[in-house]
Design a protein around this motif. Sequence first.
Motif, PDB file in Angstrom:
ATOM      1  N   GLY A 151       0.817  -1.211   0.000  1.00 41.06           N
ATOM      2  CA  GLY A 151       0.000   0.000   0.000  1.00 41.06           C
ATOM      3  C   GLY A 151       0.847   1.255   0.000  1.00 41.06           C
ATOM      4  O   GLY A 151       1.783   1.392  -0.785  1.00 41.06           O
ATOM      5  N   GLY A 152       0.538   2.156   0.893  1.00 39.19           N
ATOM      6  CA  GLY A 152       1.284   3.397   0.974  1.00 39.19           C
ATOM      7  C   GLY A 152       0.840   4.408  -0.061  1.00 39.19           C
ATOM      8  O   GLY A 152      -0.134   4.198  -0.803  1.00 39.19           O
ATOM      9  N   THR A 153       1.578   5.508  -0.117  1.00 42.69           N
ATOM     10  CA  THR A 153       1.227   6.598  -1.023  1.00 42.69           C
ATOM     11  C   THR A 153       1.273   6.159  -2.476  1.00 42.69           C
ATOM     12  O   THR A 153       0.387   6.497  -3.271  1.00 42.69           O
ATOM     13  CB  THR A 153       2.179   7.782  -0.812  1.00 42.69           C
ATOM     14  OG1 THR A 153       2.100   8.207   0.560  1.00 42.69           O
ATOM     15  CG2 THR A 153       1.802   8.947  -1.721  1.00 42.69           C
ATOM     16  N   ALA A 154       2.315   5.403  -2.833  1.00 39.61           N
ATOM     17  CA  ALA A 154       2.455   4.961  -4.222  1.00 39.61           C
ATOM     18  C   ALA A 154       1.263   4.111  -4.641  1.00 39.61           C
ATOM     19  O   ALA A 154       0.752   4.244  -5.757  1.00 39.61           O
ATOM     20  CB  ALA A 154       3.759   4.178  -4.402  1.00 39.61           C
ATOM     21  N   GLY A 155       0.801   3.250  -3.749  1.00 35.10           N
ATOM     22  CA  GLY A 155      -0.348   2.412  -4.060  1.00 35.10           C
ATOM     23  C   GLY A 155      -1.612   3.223  -4.240  1.00 35.10           C
ATOM     24  O   GLY A 155      -2.393   2.981  -5.167  1.00 35.10           O
ATOM     25  N   ASP A 191       0.758  -1.285 -13.094  1.00 34.05           N
ATOM     26  CA  ASP A 191       0.778  -2.329 -12.064  1.00 34.05           C
ATOM     27  C   ASP A 191       2.136  -3.031 -12.034  1.00 34.05           C
ATOM     28  O   ASP A 191       2.656  -3.345 -10.948  1.00 34.05           O
ATOM     29  CB  ASP A 191      -0.336  -3.351 -12.331  1.00 34.05           C
ATOM     30  CG  ASP A 191      -1.714  -2.788 -12.053  1.00 34.05           C
ATOM     31  OD1 ASP A 191      -1.800  -1.626 -11.610  1.00 34.05           O
ATOM     32  OD2 ASP A 191      -2.701  -3.492 -12.308  1.00 34.05           O
ATOM     33  N   ALA A 192       2.703  -3.291 -13.212  1.00 34.44           N
ATOM     34  CA  ALA A 192       4.016  -3.941 -13.262  1.00 34.44           C
ATOM     35  C   ALA A 192       5.085  -3.037 -12.645  1.00 34.44           C
ATOM     36  O   ALA A 192       5.986  -3.526 -11.938  1.00 34.44           O
ATOM     37  CB  ALA A 192       4.379  -4.274 -14.709  1.00 34.44           C
ATOM     38  N   THR A 193       4.964  -1.744 -12.875  1.00 34.28           N
ATOM     39  CA  THR A 193       5.915  -0.802 -12.273  1.00 34.28           C
ATOM     40  C   THR A 193       5.780  -0.775 -10.761  1.00 34.28           C
ATOM     41  O   THR A 193       6.780  -0.784 -10.022  1.00 34.28           O
ATOM     42  CB  THR A 193       5.681   0.612 -12.847  1.00 34.28           C
ATOM     43  OG1 THR A 193       5.829   0.564 -14.273  1.00 34.28           O
ATOM     44  CG2 THR A 193       6.670   1.604 -12.253  1.00 34.28           C
ATOM     45  N   LEU A 195       4.677  -3.168  -8.909  1.00 33.83           N
ATOM     46  CA  LEU A 195       5.202  -4.452  -8.414  1.00 33.83           C
ATOM     47  C   LEU A 195       6.733  -4.443  -8.422  1.00 33.83           C
ATOM     48  O   LEU A 195       7.375  -4.886  -7.474  1.00 33.83           O
ATOM     49  CB  LEU A 195       4.669  -5.586  -9.279  1.00 33.83           C
ATOM     50  CG  LEU A 195       5.026  -7.007  -8.884  1.00 33.83           C
ATOM     51  CD1 LEU A 195       4.509  -7.340  -7.492  1.00 33.83           C
ATOM     52  CD2 LEU A 195       4.464  -7.988  -9.905  1.00 33.83           C
ATOM     53  N   GLY A 196       7.302  -3.937  -9.525  1.00 37.53           N
ATOM     54  CA  GLY A 196       8.754  -3.954  -9.652  1.00 37.53           C
ATOM     55  C   GLY A 196       9.453  -3.041  -8.643  1.00 37.53           C
ATOM     56  O   GLY A 196      10.509  -3.402  -8.103  1.00 37.53           O
ATOM     57  N   THR A 197       8.879  -1.885  -8.376  1.00 38.47           N
ATOM     58  CA  THR A 197       9.525  -0.946  -7.463  1.00 38.47           C
ATOM     59  C   THR A 197       9.390  -1.369  -6.007  1.00 38.47           C
ATOM     60  O   THR A 197      10.109  -0.857  -5.140  1.00 38.47           O
ATOM     61  CB  THR A 197       8.927   0.460  -7.622  1.00 38.47           C
ATOM     62  OG1 THR A 197       7.502   0.406  -7.446  1.00 38.47           O
ATOM     63  CG2 THR A 197       9.257   1.037  -8.995  1.00 38.47           C
ATOM     64  N   SER A 198       8.494  -2.314  -5.730  1.00 39.97           N
ATOM     65  CA  SER A 198       8.322  -2.784  -4.348  1.00 39.97           C
ATOM     66  C   SER A 198       9.194  -3.988  -4.038  1.00 39.97           C
ATOM     67  O   SER A 198       9.306  -4.406  -2.896  1.00 39.97           O
ATOM     68  CB  SER A 198       6.854  -3.157  -4.109  1.00 39.97           C
ATOM     69  OG  SER A 198       6.516  -4.338  -4.826  1.00 39.97           O
ATOM     70  N   ALA A 199       9.778  -4.585  -5.084  1.00 42.64           N
ATOM     71  CA  ALA A 199      10.569  -5.816  -4.882  1.00 42.64           C
ATOM     72  C   ALA A 199      11.871  -5.514  -4.143  1.00 42.64           C
ATOM     73  O   ALA A 199      12.434  -4.447  -4.234  1.00 42.64           O
ATOM     74  CB  ALA A 199      10.877  -6.437  -6.248  1.00 42.64           C
TER      75      ALA A 199
END
Length: 199
Positions: A151-155, A191-193, A195-199
């Motif tokens: 979650g968070g701001t980015a989400g 969505d892929a971005t 997902l990728g930035t949270s890894a």
Amino acid sequence: FWKPVATGAVTVRTAWTAALAALALCVPLSLTLGVPAGALHLLAVAAAWAYNLGLKSTVWSWLPYAAAFGALPGFVTLQLPGAPWPAGWTAAAAALLGVGAHLANVLPDIAHDLRQGVTGWPQRLGRRRVRLLLPLPCVAATGLTAHGTGGGTAGAVAVAATALLAGGAAALAPRRPRLPFLATVGVAVLDATLLGTSA
């Protein structure tokens, strides 16, 4: 219509020859990625064939899209050391994107499809209801991705951006019928971005 078989630019026989050749090559090439990932990829291919061979004219026309898109995270993770399965929410989010892609892809052709006897789920709903429904699976997919990645701001920003992108495209669909599909692609990239930035 831009589809080459529909416009007569490519004959049905040529299309079948190419499709069968691709299918024959698909099996060994998929398995070079490992049996688990290759088998999952072949299941996604089977879903696509099921759509083309008849499911596209039924109320279950959304199912092959959901299955094929939903298999994508597993296809990626099963190639990693230890062949781990993906988190369930990633498969669910991808499947929802598949449903959105199905609605967006069919939307411009609904009237033509009905004349040709193609009566899948979107054709039965009609243009107006498809336009109203289209943003929902996209927003749900981004919401799942945002929740799964913490979650968070980015989400929150991603969910809001998806609502604006998908909703705006659906509103403009009468004048720009291909716009919803492009918007769905944009949501997938978003969505892929995330997902990728949270890894």
